[in-house]
Enzyme design. Structure first.
Site, PDB file in Angstrom:
ATOM      1  N   ASN A  60       0.718  -1.034  -0.084  1.00 24.39           N
ATOM      2  CA  ASN A  60      -0.169   0.109  -0.098  1.00 24.39           C
ATOM      3  C   ASN A  60       0.825   1.247  -0.198  1.00 24.39           C
ATOM      4  OD1 ASN A  60       0.641  -0.841   2.860  1.00 24.39           O
ATOM      5  ND2 ASN A  60      -1.029   0.525   3.493  1.00 24.39           N
TER       6      ASN A  60
ATOM      7  N   GLU B 143       0.358   5.086   0.338  1.00 23.38           N
ATOM      8  CA  GLU B 143      -0.606   6.189   1.308  1.00 23.38           C
ATOM      9  C   GLU B 143      -0.229   7.552   0.651  1.00 23.38           C
ATOM     10  OE1 GLU B 143      -0.995   5.593   5.507  1.00 23.38           O
ATOM     11  OE2 GLU B 143      -2.267   3.803   5.080  1.00 23.38           O
TER      12      GLU B 143
ATOM     13  N   CYS C  74      -4.049   0.639  -2.686  1.00 27.33           N
ATOM     14  CA  CYS C  74      -3.922  -0.552  -1.795  1.00 27.33           C
ATOM     15  C   CYS C  74      -2.937  -1.472  -2.419  1.00 27.33           C
ATOM     16  CB  CYS C  74      -5.246  -1.248  -1.895  1.00 27.33           C
ATOM     17  SG  CYS C  74      -6.536  -0.613  -0.706  1.00 27.33           S
TER      18      CYS C  74
ATOM     19  N   GLU D  27      -2.906  -4.631  -3.288  1.00 20.10           N
ATOM     20  CA  GLU D  27      -3.415  -5.566  -4.053  1.00 20.10           C
ATOM     21  C   GLU D  27      -3.447  -5.061  -5.632  1.00 20.10           C
ATOM     22  OE1 GLU D  27      -4.730  -4.983  -1.323  1.00 20.10           O
ATOM     23  OE2 GLU D  27      -6.003  -6.317  -0.594  1.00 20.10           O
TER      24      GLU D  27
ATOM     25  N   CYS E  23     -10.003  -5.154   0.162  1.00 24.16           N
ATOM     26  CA  CYS E  23     -11.339  -4.396   0.386  1.00 24.16           C
ATOM     27  C   CYS E  23     -12.030  -4.297  -1.045  1.00 24.16           C
ATOM     28  CB  CYS E  23     -10.711  -2.849   0.228  1.00 24.16           C
ATOM     29  SG  CYS E  23     -10.024  -2.074  -1.036  1.00 24.16           S
TER      30      CYS E  23
ATOM     31  N   CYS F 178     -10.447  -3.150  -4.579  1.00 26.60           N
ATOM     32  CA  CYS F 178      -9.525  -4.201  -4.979  1.00 26.60           C
ATOM     33  C   CYS F 178     -10.472  -5.334  -5.440  1.00 26.60           C
ATOM     34  CB  CYS F 178      -8.581  -4.487  -3.981  1.00 26.60           C
ATOM     35  SG  CYS F 178      -7.511  -3.210  -3.504  1.00 26.60           S
TER      36      CYS F 178
HETATM   37  N1  THU Z   1      -5.340  -1.542   2.430  1.00 26.22           N
HETATM   38  C1  THU Z   1      -4.687  -2.336   1.421  1.00 26.22           C
HETATM   39  O1  THU Z   1      -3.583  -2.045   1.178  1.00 26.22           O
HETATM   40  N2  THU Z   1      -5.308  -3.307   1.083  1.00 26.22           N
HETATM   41  C2  THU Z   1      -6.681  -3.454   1.275  1.00 26.22           C
HETATM   42  O2  THU Z   1      -7.495  -4.399   0.808  1.00 26.22           O
HETATM   43  C3  THU Z   1      -7.236  -3.050   2.529  1.00 26.22           C
HETATM   44  C4  THU Z   1      -6.522  -1.549   2.858  1.00 26.22           C
HETATM   45  C5  THU Z   1      -4.488  -0.457   2.794  1.00 26.22           C
HETATM   46  C6  THU Z   1      -4.929   0.957   2.513  1.00 26.22           C
HETATM   47  C7  THU Z   1      -4.374   1.776   3.679  1.00 26.22           C
HETATM   48  O3  THU Z   1      -3.189   2.337   3.253  1.00 26.22           O
HETATM   49  C8  THU Z   1      -4.590   0.951   4.826  1.00 26.22           C
HETATM   50  O4  THU Z   1      -4.525  -0.416   4.269  1.00 26.22           O
HETATM   51  C9  THU Z   1      -5.585   1.165   5.628  1.00 26.22           C
HETATM   52  O5  THU Z   1      -6.709   1.271   5.140  1.00 26.22           O
END
Ligand code: THU
Length: 133
Positions: free
Chosen positions: A42, A44, A53, A55, A89, A92
């Site tokens: 991920n 940010e 994310c 994925e 999520c 994704c």
């Molecule tokens: N996140 C992911 O990388 N993948 C997911 O499927 C769920 C959420 C990340 C996004 C954000 O940087 C952190 O997790 C908190 O939501």
């Protein structure tokens, strides 16, 4: 490639997580039908919504390198230690559905605890290209 090997690749990819706002570190490893593994973490952003994310990072890396068919993805996440399960999520899941069939294997968990399911279990009745064409 075993489930554990793919999970291990996701754990390694998580090391690169850029998550200064949530401190929730996620790693993914996507297995292409060619046998190649594409990893992602991920990434940010201070404006929050541009966050990508793990994925989707892996999917976009793969597609941008010419691979569009996949057989499995491993996902791991957690703050300090790995959670027992970090499921993809909704966004994704939808991105995975664009390129993967319902039988895509989704491997979640950590080295002690592994849960496996399919994309169609996580995203039933999905909307896709066949609904448009
Ligand atoms: N996140 C992911 O990388 N993948 C997911 O499927 C769920 C959420 C990340 C996004 C954000 O940087 C952190 O997790 C908190 O939501």
């Amino acid at each position: 490639m075993t489930d554990k090997e793919l999970l291990q690749a996701a754990i390694q990819a998580r090391e690169f997580s850029y998550s200064p706002y949530s401190n929730f570190r996620v790693g993914a490893a996507l297995l292409g039908k060619s046998g190649k593994v594409y990893t992602g973490c991920n990434v940010e952003n201070a404006a929050y919504t541009p966050t990508n994310c793990a994925e989707r990072t892996a999917v976009f890396k793969a597609v941008s390198e010419g691979e569009r068919e996949f057989s499995a993805i491993a996902v791991v996440g957690g703050k300090d230690t790995l959670s027992d399960m970090c499921a993809p999520c909704g966004v994704c899941r939808q991105v995975l559905a664009e390129f993967c069939t319902g039988d895509l294997k989704i491997i979640m968990g950590n080295m002690q605890n592994i849960k496996v399911c399919t994309l169609s279990q996580l995203l039933p009745h999905s909307f896709g290209k066949s609904d448009i064409n």
